[in-house]
Write a protein that holds these residues in place. Sequence first.
Motif, PDB file in Angstrom:
ATOM      1  N   LYS A 345       0.828  -1.199   0.000  1.00  0.00           N
ATOM      2  CA  LYS A 345       0.000   0.000   0.000  1.00  0.00           C
ATOM      3  C   LYS A 345       0.872   1.264   0.000  1.00  0.00           C
ATOM      4  O   LYS A 345       0.435   2.328  -0.437  1.00  0.00           O
ATOM      5  CB  LYS A 345      -0.926   0.015   1.215  1.00  0.00           C
ATOM      6  CG  LYS A 345      -2.085  -0.951   1.115  1.00  0.00           C
ATOM      7  CD  LYS A 345      -3.061  -0.506   0.028  1.00  0.00           C
ATOM      8  CE  LYS A 345      -4.245  -1.430  -0.077  1.00  0.00           C
ATOM      9  NZ  LYS A 345      -5.209  -0.971  -1.128  1.00  0.00           N
ATOM     10  N   LEU A 346       2.104   1.123   0.475  1.00  0.00           N
ATOM     11  CA  LEU A 346       3.016   2.270   0.543  1.00  0.00           C
ATOM     12  C   LEU A 346       3.951   2.346  -0.647  1.00  0.00           C
ATOM     13  O   LEU A 346       4.212   3.421  -1.173  1.00  0.00           O
ATOM     14  CB  LEU A 346       3.826   2.214   1.846  1.00  0.00           C
ATOM     15  CG  LEU A 346       3.034   2.274   3.138  1.00  0.00           C
ATOM     16  CD1 LEU A 346       3.985   2.260   4.335  1.00  0.00           C
ATOM     17  CD2 LEU A 346       2.146   3.508   3.190  1.00  0.00           C
ATOM     18  N   VAL A 347       4.513   1.213  -1.037  1.00  0.00           N
ATOM     19  CA  VAL A 347       5.442   1.180  -2.176  1.00  0.00           C
ATOM     20  C   VAL A 347       5.215  -0.104  -2.974  1.00  0.00           C
ATOM     21  O   VAL A 347       4.945  -1.156  -2.411  1.00  0.00           O
ATOM     22  CB  VAL A 347       6.928   1.253  -1.720  1.00  0.00           C
ATOM     23  CG1 VAL A 347       7.259   2.610  -1.146  1.00  0.00           C
ATOM     24  CG2 VAL A 347       7.267   0.160  -0.724  1.00  0.00           C
ATOM     25  N   ASN A 348       5.353   0.009  -4.287  1.00  0.00           N
ATOM     26  CA  ASN A 348       5.225  -1.166  -5.140  1.00  0.00           C
ATOM     27  C   ASN A 348       5.869  -0.898  -6.492  1.00  0.00           C
ATOM     28  O   ASN A 348       6.244   0.242  -6.813  1.00  0.00           O
ATOM     29  CB  ASN A 348       3.751  -1.574  -5.306  1.00  0.00           C
ATOM     30  CG  ASN A 348       2.877  -0.432  -5.784  1.00  0.00           C
ATOM     31  OD1 ASN A 348       3.125   0.166  -6.832  1.00  0.00           O
ATOM     32  ND2 ASN A 348       1.844  -0.106  -4.992  1.00  0.00           N
ATOM     33  N   LYS A 349       6.022  -1.949  -7.250  1.00  0.00           N
ATOM     34  CA  LYS A 349       6.686  -1.867  -8.554  1.00  0.00           C
ATOM     35  C   LYS A 349       5.924  -0.959  -9.517  1.00  0.00           C
ATOM     36  O   LYS A 349       6.516  -0.295 -10.385  1.00  0.00           O
ATOM     37  CB  LYS A 349       6.805  -3.279  -9.143  1.00  0.00           C
ATOM     38  CG  LYS A 349       7.624  -3.369 -10.411  1.00  0.00           C
ATOM     39  CD  LYS A 349       7.732  -4.824 -10.872  1.00  0.00           C
ATOM     40  CE  LYS A 349       8.563  -4.945 -12.149  1.00  0.00           C
ATOM     41  NZ  LYS A 349       8.677  -6.380 -12.570  1.00  0.00           N
ATOM     42  N   GLU A 350       4.627  -0.903  -9.375  1.00  0.00           N
ATOM     43  CA  GLU A 350       3.800  -0.085 -10.267  1.00  0.00           C
ATOM     44  C   GLU A 350       3.903   1.407  -9.946  1.00  0.00           C
ATOM     45  O   GLU A 350       3.326   2.233 -10.661  1.00  0.00           O
ATOM     46  CB  GLU A 350       2.334  -0.527 -10.161  1.00  0.00           C
ATOM     47  CG  GLU A 350       2.072  -1.930 -10.699  1.00  0.00           C
ATOM     48  CD  GLU A 350       2.380  -3.038  -9.672  1.00  0.00           C
ATOM     49  OE1 GLU A 350       2.214  -4.218 -10.019  1.00  0.00           O
ATOM     50  OE2 GLU A 350       2.774  -2.699  -8.526  1.00  0.00           O
TER      51      GLU A 350
END
Length: 407
Positions: A345-350
Amino acid sequence: MKIAKCFFIIIFFFFLKDVYCCTTAVISGKATKDGRPIIWKLRDSDFLKNYAKKFSAQKGKYAFIGIVNSKDSLASEVWGGNNEVGFAIMNSASYNVNINDSAKVKDKEGIVMKKALELCKTLKDFEKLLNDLPKPSGLATHFGVIDAKGGAAFYEVNNYTWTKFDANDPNVAPDGFILRTNFSETGKPNMGHGFIRLQTAKLLFDKAIKENLIDYRDIIQNFSRCLYNPITENNYREMYEKEAASDKFIHSDNLITSHGSASCIVVQGVKNNESPQFTTMWTMIGFPNTCIALPLWVSEAELPNAVIYNDSIKNSKLNEYNRRLFKECYPIDNSDGYHYLKISKLVNKENKGYIQIIEPIEKNIIDETEKKLSKWRSKKPSKSEIEDFYTELNDIVEKIYEKMLDE
């Protein structure tokens, strides 16, 4: 006896769970990139709803701004802020002082900070205030303080005494900064809380000093949202920026920002020859990983609508938006759920995590604020100039949270 013992253990762990902690710093202008002193408070609390308030000058007192719990309808306590003459203060609780003290008076920190903002111009004024308090004072804390003359210090305070740690003294703070979590150097050794968060903060500050001094921008965006655990050596931001969004969870208790993180302020002071009016309180009026930072000043202008108390919701709008995102980050709805953060929810590849959406917009706000301060330090702005900027900030808040809450 066995029943009594079990009851004691249950009560002990109940209170242990509800110990809320803070990560704080006092930084001399000698250690900052622009020569202005800073205080930083990342506040953990069981009062997760907060707002910012402007307090008008009363007879013999200073006007100031500060963070207030939304349940505090009388605004009797303030949890960090600054006044019109450049005095700023925050605190962190200390859990290794007043041990075995039977004094009944407790939890006076918010009251004392409000009084300090009303009355103090310098560190010496604050020291007089501490001396004049009735004893026992009801204090178990570290007060971090800066003033418009370059003063920067922590005060470790218990019910009866206080000890000053001066960030401008190379014997006390060789690198020009002092960190505190929730144990005092003057308290009982190896007791308290926040040892791992202190370790993380020291790593961040040591690296900043070594590379290019300390920048308030880094404190806002990198330090307050640090996702590194020095014990496991996991940097969750680096790890999960490379992974697609998923239902994975991490144990977040010892991160600088965790489940109990209610707000954050970074107060940037002024140089000796500058107007104290431009002491700037960068304010995250909610969970720092989902809350955009806004600049606030003591002025004739009213504070942005996004951060002040709203009667209809009994809270500030920005905090209310923030609380909805916070629940997405900690969706496990049981008594153990507060340990576990849904990291994507905080960081991701997208690149669609809340931190990833907030920070570029926040960087633009910081850049624009720097331009305005550069102009205002030479020529005092009108009330309408500050109000117009606050209106822009309100619009940004509405747009960014509309986007994040709709996704």
